[in-house]
Design an enzyme around this catalytic site. Structure first.
Site, PDB file in Angstrom:
ATOM      1  N   ALA A  33       0.743  -1.391   0.001  1.00 37.99           N
ATOM      2  CA  ALA A  33       0.058  -0.129  -0.100  1.00 37.99           C
ATOM      3  C   ALA A  33       1.018   1.256  -0.017  1.00 37.99           C
ATOM      4  CB  ALA A  33      -1.119   0.216   1.334  1.00 37.99           C
ATOM      5  N   HIS A  38       6.984   5.808   1.373  1.00 46.38           N
ATOM      6  CA  HIS A  38       7.925   4.299   1.080  1.00 46.38           C
ATOM      7  C   HIS A  38       8.733   4.843  -0.067  1.00 46.38           C
ATOM      8  CE1 HIS A  38       3.879   2.630   2.674  1.00 46.38           C
ATOM      9  NE2 HIS A  38       4.843   2.021   3.552  1.00 46.38           N
ATOM     10  N   GLN A  62       3.213  -9.597  13.555  1.00 46.90           N
ATOM     11  CA  GLN A  62       3.345  -8.017  14.229  1.00 46.90           C
ATOM     12  C   GLN A  62       2.200  -7.487  14.526  1.00 46.90           C
ATOM     13  OE1 GLN A  62       5.944  -6.401  11.204  1.00 46.90           O
ATOM     14  NE2 GLN A  62       4.622  -4.672  11.202  1.00 46.90           N
ATOM     15  N   MET A 185       2.254  10.617   6.053  1.00 47.64           N
ATOM     16  CA  MET A 185       1.694   9.761   5.359  1.00 47.64           C
ATOM     17  C   MET A 185       1.772   8.541   5.820  1.00 47.64           C
ATOM     18  SD  MET A 185       3.051  10.701   1.449  1.00 47.64           S
ATOM     19  CE  MET A 185       2.515  12.310   0.853  1.00 47.64           C
ATOM     20  N   SER A 187      -0.268   4.142   5.252  1.00 49.95           N
ATOM     21  CA  SER A 187      -1.097   3.143   4.447  1.00 49.95           C
ATOM     22  C   SER A 187      -2.278   3.112   5.453  1.00 49.95           C
ATOM     23  CB  SER A 187      -0.725   2.031   4.413  1.00 49.95           C
ATOM     24  OG  SER A 187       0.775   1.972   4.103  1.00 49.95           O
ATOM     25  N   ARG A 188      -2.393   3.389   6.571  1.00 50.76           N
ATOM     26  CA  ARG A 188      -3.838   3.486   7.357  1.00 50.76           C
ATOM     27  C   ARG A 188      -4.525   4.738   7.270  1.00 50.76           C
ATOM     28  NH1 ARG A 188      -0.262   0.130  11.320  1.00 50.76           N
ATOM     29  NH2 ARG A 188      -1.137  -1.875  11.115  1.00 50.76           N
TER      30      ARG A 188
HETATM   31  P1  AMP Z   1       4.987   0.015   6.568  1.00 50.31           P
HETATM   32  O1  AMP Z   1       4.817  -0.322   5.023  1.00 50.31           O
HETATM   33  O2  AMP Z   1       3.983   0.835   7.153  1.00 50.31           O
HETATM   34  O3  AMP Z   1       5.476  -1.110   7.270  1.00 50.31           O
HETATM   35  O4  AMP Z   1       6.123   0.772   6.406  1.00 50.31           O
HETATM   36  C1  AMP Z   1       7.441   0.572   5.848  1.00 50.31           C
HETATM   37  C2  AMP Z   1       8.370   1.618   5.955  1.00 50.31           C
HETATM   38  O5  AMP Z   1       8.108   2.823   5.435  1.00 50.31           O
HETATM   39  C3  AMP Z   1       8.749   1.819   7.363  1.00 50.31           C
HETATM   40  O6  AMP Z   1      10.301   1.746   7.717  1.00 50.31           O
HETATM   41  C4  AMP Z   1       8.304   3.090   7.810  1.00 50.31           C
HETATM   42  O7  AMP Z   1       8.958   3.734   8.692  1.00 50.31           O
HETATM   43  C5  AMP Z   1       8.310   3.922   6.593  1.00 50.31           C
HETATM   44  N1  AMP Z   1       7.279   4.967   6.560  1.00 50.31           N
HETATM   45  C6  AMP Z   1       5.972   4.732   6.652  1.00 50.31           C
HETATM   46  N2  AMP Z   1       5.472   5.920   6.228  1.00 50.31           N
HETATM   47  C7  AMP Z   1       6.423   6.919   6.167  1.00 50.31           C
HETATM   48  C8  AMP Z   1       6.544   8.212   5.885  1.00 50.31           C
HETATM   49  N3  AMP Z   1       5.408   9.041   5.900  1.00 50.31           N
HETATM   50  N4  AMP Z   1       7.406   8.740   5.746  1.00 50.31           N
HETATM   51  C9  AMP Z   1       8.770   8.186   5.594  1.00 50.31           C
HETATM   52  N5  AMP Z   1       8.774   6.728   5.919  1.00 50.31           N
HETATM   53  C10 AMP Z   1       7.567   6.081   6.129  1.00 50.31           C
END
Ligand code: AMP
Length: 294
Positions: A33, A38, A62, A185, A187-188
């Site tokens: 997502a 990302h 998790q 930002m 995904s949620r």
């Molecule tokens: P997730 O897909 O939520 O597990 O996030 C994957 C990676 O993207 C993790 O290292 C998060 O900290 C990073 N991430 C998620 N949202 C952001 C954002 N708004 N800015 C920078 N990095 C992000």
């Protein structure tokens, strides 16, 4: 077009060729997502290493019971198109059975920075994160892995794990990418109703004000910091948040509670519920300008 692998052996074979060619590999772990946050990490990874692997895996280990595992947003086709434009070379998108095959029985116990904050509300979360990251590092064997400051406690936990277990890679952090109104930002954010979306930036605004107030000159006054922290929680409820899990001011590296008279960097971290959506955010406490200008 990015090159997609499902199976460990398939990815391993492709990366062995990259390594034979002498090219360093960066890993960006994600749950898909994908959004600009990302993609900023992918670009950061590409600036550091010639080859970038992005993993897309919604890690059941998790998520706690009753959390959003089953409804977590998934759109692999869109994700792959975005990654192709951001400099990603390889995607690893395994199934749950690929990652946790029959008989899987090992789990990392994360301590230190993993204690408190998120763990008070999601007790098994960081054990699941640390275990899957350890596994990702073992499969990809990257020179660096890039994580976002958005999940600040996660970043600290992974840094600690890499140090504690002498894992042969460096952890690189990317800054939080925000919407123009300040909302981090995530995904949620897709779960938010239009009304909730209008309220959501209040989380960032509230912790920014708290960080600014602390930085002014009261870094060492624990009682005052605690009062401001409680004010911030009340402000969030007044703004329309349903519940505040925590607003905390912590040591920026260890996430330990702050010590009086310490000159260490501080971080404000918060988690709060907007309707049925749990938002987390964090900001640095700016270092106060010193009277002597240094
Ligand atoms: P997730 O897909 O939520 O597990 O996030 C994957 C990676 O993207 C993790 O290292 C998060 O900290 C990073 N991430 C998620 N949202 C952001 C954002 N708004 N800015 C920078 N990095 C992000």
């Amino acid at each position: 077009m990015v090159n997609v692998s499902r199976k460990v052996q398939e990815l391993r074979g492709k990366l062995a060729l990259v390594r034979t060619g002498g090219e360093a590999i960066a890993l960006v772990p994600t749950m898909g997502a994908l959004h600009e946050g990302h993609l900023s990490l992918v670009r950061l990874a590409k600036a550091r290493c010639p080859r970038v692997v992005v993993s897309i895996f919604i890690n059941p280990a998790q998520f706690g019971p009753g959390e959003d595992l089953s409804r977590y947003p998934r759109d692999e086709a869109k994700d792959l198109a975005k990654l192709a434009g951001a400099g990603c070379d390889f995607v690893w998108a395994p199934t749950v059975a690929d990652v946790y095959p029959e008989g899987f029985a090992t789990r990392i116990e994360a301590g230190g920075a993993a204690e408190g904050l998120e763990s008070d509300f999601r007790p098994d979360h960081f054990g699941g994160v640390a275990t899957v990251c350890c596994k990702l590092f073992g499969v990809v064997q990257p020179s660096i892995a890039v994580f976002g400051e958005k999940d600040y406690q996660q970043l600290c936990v992974i840094r600690r794990m890499v140090r504690d277990l002498n894992l042969p890679l460096d952890i690189v952090a990317g800054p939080t990418v925000r919407e123009p109104d300040g909302l981090a930002m995530s995904s949620r954010n897709a779960y938010l109703s239009p009304k909730e979306r209008r309220i959501a930036p209040a989380l960032h605004a509230a912790i920014q004000s708290l960080a600014a107030a602390i930085s002014r000159d009261i870094r060492d006054e624990a009682a005052l910091i605690d009062r401001l922290r409680a004010d911030t929680e009340r402000r969030l409820i007044a703004d329309g948040f349903a519940r505040v899990d925590y607003v905390a001011v912590r040591d920026a590296e260890t996430l330990a509670p702050i010590e009086p008279n310490s000159r260490r960097s501080l971080r404000v971290l918060a988690a709060a519920w907007l309707g049925g959506t749990r938002l987390i955010d964090n900001v640095a406490v700016p270092r106060p300008a010193r009277a002597d200008g240094s």
